[in-house]
Every structure is written in structure tokens, then in C-alpha cells.
Enzyme design. Structure first.
Site, PDB file in Angstrom:
ATOM      1  N   CYS A 147       0.787  -1.233   0.000  1.00  0.00           N
ATOM      2  CA  CYS A 147       0.000   0.000   0.000  1.00  0.00           C
ATOM      3  C   CYS A 147       0.819   1.283   0.000  1.00  0.00           C
ATOM      4  CB  CYS A 147      -0.931   0.034   1.215  1.00  0.00           C
ATOM      5  SG  CYS A 147      -1.815  -1.509   1.544  1.00  0.00           S
ATOM      6  N   CYS A 173       1.515   3.804  -3.167  1.00  0.00           N
ATOM      7  CA  CYS A 173       0.493   4.732  -3.666  1.00  0.00           C
ATOM      8  C   CYS A 173      -0.027   5.677  -2.586  1.00  0.00           C
ATOM      9  CB  CYS A 173      -0.685   3.961  -4.262  1.00  0.00           C
ATOM     10  SG  CYS A 173      -0.307   3.151  -5.832  1.00  0.00           S
ATOM     11  N   HIS A 174      -0.098   5.199  -1.344  1.00  0.00           N
ATOM     12  CA  HIS A 174      -0.733   5.988  -0.282  1.00  0.00           C
ATOM     13  C   HIS A 174       0.265   6.669   0.653  1.00  0.00           C
ATOM     14  CE1 HIS A 174      -4.691   4.466  -1.384  1.00  0.00           C
ATOM     15  NE2 HIS A 174      -4.137   3.265  -1.500  1.00  0.00           N
ATOM     16  N   MET A 225      -7.130   1.595  -8.457  1.00  0.00           N
ATOM     17  CA  MET A 225      -6.658   0.648  -7.436  1.00  0.00           C
ATOM     18  C   MET A 225      -7.127  -0.751  -7.814  1.00  0.00           C
ATOM     19  SD  MET A 225      -7.414   0.612  -3.357  1.00  0.00           S
ATOM     20  CE  MET A 225      -7.472  -0.936  -2.450  1.00  0.00           C
ATOM     21  N   HIS A 253       6.031  10.191 -11.476  1.00  0.00           N
ATOM     22  CA  HIS A 253       6.142   8.739 -11.323  1.00  0.00           C
ATOM     23  C   HIS A 253       7.167   8.167 -12.301  1.00  0.00           C
ATOM     24  CE1 HIS A 253       4.810   5.016  -9.585  1.00  0.00           C
ATOM     25  NE2 HIS A 253       4.590   4.490 -10.784  1.00  0.00           N
ATOM     26  N   HIS A 298       0.593   6.390 -17.006  1.00  0.00           N
ATOM     27  CA  HIS A 298       1.643   5.526 -16.474  1.00  0.00           C
ATOM     28  C   HIS A 298       2.362   4.880 -17.654  1.00  0.00           C
ATOM     29  CE1 HIS A 298       3.671   2.115 -14.592  1.00  0.00           C
ATOM     30  NE2 HIS A 298       3.477   2.671 -13.422  1.00  0.00           N
TER      31      HIS A 298
END
Length: 539
Positions: A48, A51-52, A89, A325, A367
Site C-alpha cells: 500500500c 500509492c498511499h 486501485m 512517477h 503511467h
């Protein structure tokens, strides 16, 4: 505590990150024991945090602080984690068991706590020479065609699989960090540098029999990317690793892996707001200047770090957009293109002038992975990206000199069946290969799309062919040395089925399957030595 764990070279499952981050149980959050907190913290770190955020403040994914999660309730949190979301997600029902989903849902309702910092002295304590230089071979110790090796990430195995591209056989598995994100090579392709999510930066020598790690250093406790200097007199002199936590980058001696310099990336974003967790998302060497590109995710700042004088470090800070990214260069090596994915934009930088050229809206959460460049019959040289948030591949012009009307503008948008992570092409190929790995359903994520460069028409191909319990997706493309084969990973993520991964090899012209490499443990990205060697020679 963290230095001891790092020096042992162990990754998240035995790493005390959860204990460091656990700030006690929130009063109105579900009760959890210390053991449950530690276990859930490890799950969060592995699955996790990317991304978070390490501190759960959000980035590509939303924030997961108690004020964000408690009001949602345990049942809804479990449902989201189980099924995923349309915003990008993926579902975790095949990756985590129901007990783990319940556990992580409780965990994200607790307050986080900062893990420790790392000084240069701390980092130096983790530096380890595994094979001394005097034991390095002067020539390859084996008779394999090492320039056609596929250096393959075995994600959850914590290793790199070295696969012979000629025989399609696994040569060895080199022990590295956990969940390696990417691998970069020396300019001759002999040495490979890989950055694990656990912060372990490893150097692999492909000339050894079998290929193995020669040295390593932990540049942080959570990390993603690496780059090697290739310009002029500094060719193969420095390697850089970037930290998610602590938010900094480390420059090391590429020969010995001795850490030389650490620089914090905390600072202000494009809106002038201070960002404490300003993580290094992507790192690249610039082909036309002695510099690294350090992309600071949360700030939207692209740092062009001149490595010609480490004692008087020059850093040009180029403002783009949040949240940076993955990126890649255009076909000339001058222009760098990176996804500011949560801003739904691509950012374009002239690395000679060291300034932003343009920002382009492409679609929901671009992406590109390693990206793709090709020549379009209408727009000339172009490049493209897949998207995490929707099923599309967008591509734009990249030649401001000969095609100024198309430069940094959308040339076309090709609709796919679902969101994806990667696309790839080759100068001699008529095709662009596109995955759909972020779609939650197997009848989409096990398929890929192949676009004809001339007509822009798509051909779907079923790749994964795995039962539902394998939770397998088809993703990431790499051409072999000849440019005639395309290698596609089957990432089997389902619990108990991680060893059922494979790589499927296609003929690029006919799009027909030629061979398979079976029984691989969670294969994801792969990198052909010949194709990934330094493409540009300047200075």
C-alpha cells in the site's frame, strides 16, 4: 533497531517498520494488539505504501489517515480493498486473504508514526562488499550470450532472474532486495544495478558463473529507483538511489557501491506548500549532460543534479506538476517525458536547456512505465503512455524541429479494454504492445492489445490463460536482442500460486506465440541487456 535490520539485508516481512510506524491505537478505531499492528504494518509497507505514502498522507492514491478512514467504517474499507476501485486501485481479493484484508482495514484507521531517518553514516554501515574486485573475472566465465540475457524482476521472491534469451532457460536467481521496481545497467551492459523496495541497492555482475551480486548498500528503508552515470569522463562512475523513506537520494561509487553523498528532497511543491514526505519516484541519467534527473513525486519538482562536481553540487529545480512517477526519453535523448500521474499530465523537459518545455493533459493517471517511441505516418516521431485510471493509450509528437505543429500535442488516443501499466515498441517493429493489467477482471487483464503503427488498429491477444485463483495478469513487454521477439510476463499474484508465473514469447511480426518460460516466481519487469545498454554517446 533499523540499522541492525538493514545490515542483515532482510526485507519487509522481518523488518521492524510496522513497530516504528505504529503510534498507538486510535480511541474510536477498532482495537488491535501489538502483534496485529506489526503484521498489518508489514502488509501496508509491501502492498500500500507506494500509492498511499509511508505516512499514509496520500499521493497517487488518497490519504489513509484516521480522519479519512474511520468515518468510512470497517465494512466499506474491506469492500474497497477486496474489489478495488474504478480510479485505478486493483482488487486484493486474490492477493490478501480475508483475515489480512480485515487486518489492514483496521490498521489504516490507526494513527501513523514516522519511521527513523538515515544519515550518511547510517547508510555507510549497511555497505557490504560481497565479491572483492580482485575476484572479478576479466572476461565472461560462461559461454552464454550474456548480451541477450533478460534480467527479470521476480517481485515477491526478492530476486532477479537471469534468463538466457537464446535458450529460454533460467540461468540463476540473484538475491536482491524485495519487490525490485526497475533495473539499470552500466554502459557496456555487464553490471546491473537494482533497487529493492526495502532500500537495498545491489550490483550484479553478468560475467560471473553464475551471475551474482558483488556489492550492496541500503540507501533507505523504502525505495524505488536507480540510475548510473554514462556521460563523458563520468561514464559508469556514479550510481544514484532514491528513497521513498527517508525522502532523499544517495550517490554512491558505481564501482564499489560505497555511499558518497546524501541529499534530502523535502521542500516546496508547485503551489508553494511545504512537503515533508517528498519521495524520489524516478531516477535517470541524461544522455546529453553530466547529470541525473531526480523526480520528486509529491512536489512535482524535477531536479537536474549535475554530478561533475559532487563537492559543489549544482541542482536545477524544474517545476512541473504533482505527482511524478515513471518517465522516459524521446528518440534523440534530449527530451525527458514523465507522468505527473495524479495531475493527469505528462511533463516534458529539455535536458540541454534544463527547463520545462510543456505540460500535456493525456487522460486519467498516465503511467508509461519505460515508455515507447515510434514514427507515426501523420505526426512523425511520437511517444505514448498507458493510463492507470482508464482504458486508453495516448500518444503525442516529440519532434519540435521537423514537426512543430505536433510537438507536445496529442496525436491520437486509442481506446483499450481496460487501464494498464506498460507499453513498448522497437524501431524495427510495426507494432506497439499495450497491457491492460490494472483492470480487475481476468477477461481483460489477461489480454493485451497490439497496435499497428500505420493503421492504429488494435489486435487483442490472450496471454495469461490462468485460472481465477491464480489472480494472474499479463504485463510488461521487452524485445530480445534481435528485435524480433516480444517477451510478456504472466504475474500470478494469488496466494499459494506465486510460483505459477511465466513469460510468454511472441513473434513480433506474426504476433504468434513462440515459447514460454514457466515456473517463475512473480515475474514482472524484464530488461534485455543489449537493448538497455547506453543508446546515446555524447560528450
Amino acid at each position: 533497531m533499523h540499522k541492525k535490520a538493514l545490515s542483515k539485508g532482510i526485507f519487509a516481512l522481518s523488518f521492524p517498520l510496522a513497530a516504528m510506524m505504529a503510534g498507538g491505537v486510535q480511541a474510536d478505531a477498532p482495537e488491535m494488539t501489538a502483534e496485529e499492528m506489526d503484521r498489518a504494518g508489514n502488509i501496508y509497507f509491501q502492498r500500500c505504501a507506494g500509492c498511499h505514502g509511508t505516512l499514509r498522507g496520500g499521493a497517487t492514491g488518497p490519504g489513509l489517515l484516521p480522519e479519512d478512514t474511520i468515518g468510512m467504517g470497517q465494512r466499506r474499507l474491506e469492500s474497497i480493498i477486496t474489489l478495488g476501485t474504478e480510479g485505478g486501485m486493483n482488487n486484493f481479493d486474490g492477493i490478501l486473504d480475508p483475515e489480512e484484508i480485515t487486518l489492514i482495514s483496521k490498521y489504516i484507521q490507526q494513527p501513523p508514526e514516522e519511521p527513523p531517518e538515515m544519515s550518511l553514516a547510517d547508510i555507510r554501515e549497511t555497505w557490504k562488499i560481497i565479491v572483492p574486485e580482485e575476484e572479478w573475472p576479466d572476461s565472461p566465465q560462461h559461454d552464454l550470450n550474456w548480451e541477450n540475457f533478460m534480467v527479470t524482476i521476480l517481485r515477491d521472491r526478492g530476486a532477479m532472474g537471469i534468463i538466457d534469451g537464446d535458450t529460454k532457460q533460467l540461468v540463476t536467481e540473484a538475491e536482491t532486495g524485495y519487490a525490485v521496481h526497475v533495473a539499470k545497467s552500466s554502459s557496456d551492459g555487464r553490471f546491473w544495478y537494482v533497487q529493492g523496495r526495502d532500500g537495498r541497492l545491489s550490483k550484479i555482475d553478468l560475467w560471473m558463473d553464475p551471475p551474482q551480486v558483488t556489492a550492496e548498500v541500503f540507501i533507505g528503508i523504502d525505495a524505488r529507483d536507480v540510475a548510473v552515470s554514462k556521460y563523458g569522463e563520468w561514464e559508469n562512475k556514479y550510481v544514484i538511489g532514491g528513497g521513498y523513506w527517508p525522502p532523499h537520494f544517495v550517490i554512491a561509487d558505481a564501482h564499489t557501491m560505497e555511499p558518497l553523498k546524501v541529499v534530502s528532497t523535502r521542500g516546496y511543491n508547485t503551489k508553494g506548500e511545504y512537503v515533508h514526505e517528498a519521495r524520489v519516484a524516478a531516477l535517470y541519467d541524461t544522455p546529453m549532460a553530466p547529470s541525473f534527473l531526480v523526480n520528486v513525486k509529491e512536489t512535482g519538482m524535477i531536479w537536474q543534479v549535475d554530478y561533475s562536481d559532487l563537492e559543489n553540487l549544482r541542482i536545477d529545480k524544474i517545476e512541473s506538476a504533482e505527482f511524478l512517477h515513471d518517465g522516459f526519453f524521446d528518440s534523440t535523448g534530449r527530451y525527458f517525458m514523465i507522468a505527473a500521474n495524479f495531475s493527469n499530465r505528462m511533463a516534458f523537459v529539455d535536458t540541454v536547456e534544463r527547463k520545462l518545455v510543456s505540460l500535456l493533459d493525456t487522460g486519467a493517471i498516465p503511467h508509461p512505465g519505460p515508455g515507447a517511441n515510434w514514427v507515426d505516418p501523420e505526426c512523425g516521431p511520437v511517444a505514448g503512455t498507458t493510463h492507470l485510471g482508464e482504458g486508453r493509450m495516448s500518444f503525442w509528437g516529440t519532434d519540435p524541429e521537423n514537426y512543430p505543429e505536433h510537438a507536445w500535442q496529442i496525436c491520437d488516443i486509442v481506446e483499450t479494454d481496460g487501464p494498464g501499466l506498460f507499453l513498448r515498441s522497437h524501431p524495427n517493429s510495426p507494432h506497439v504492445w499495450i497491457d491492460q493489467s490494472m483492470h480487475p477482471e481476468a477477461d481483460v487483464n489477461q489480454w493485451i492489445q497490439v497496435m499497428n503503427k500505420e493503421t492504429r488498429e488494435l489486435t487483442p491477444i490472450h496471454v495469461a490463460d490462468r485460472p481465477a485463483e491464480h489472480d494472474a495478469v499479463a504485463l510488461h513487454f521487452e524485445y530480445d536482442q534481435s528485435g524480433e521477439e516480444v517477451w510478456v510476463s504472466i504475474w500470478a499474484r494469488g496466494r499459494g500460486h506465486q510460483e505459477d508465473g511465466a513469460i510468454v514469447i511472441f513473434d513480433d511480426k506474426t504476433m504468434e506465440e513462440k515459447a514460454r518460460v514457466e515456473n517463475l516466481y512473480t515475474p514482472t519487469g524484464k530488461f534485455n541487456v543489449y537493448n538497455r545498454k547506453a543508446k546515446y554517446k555524447h560528450g
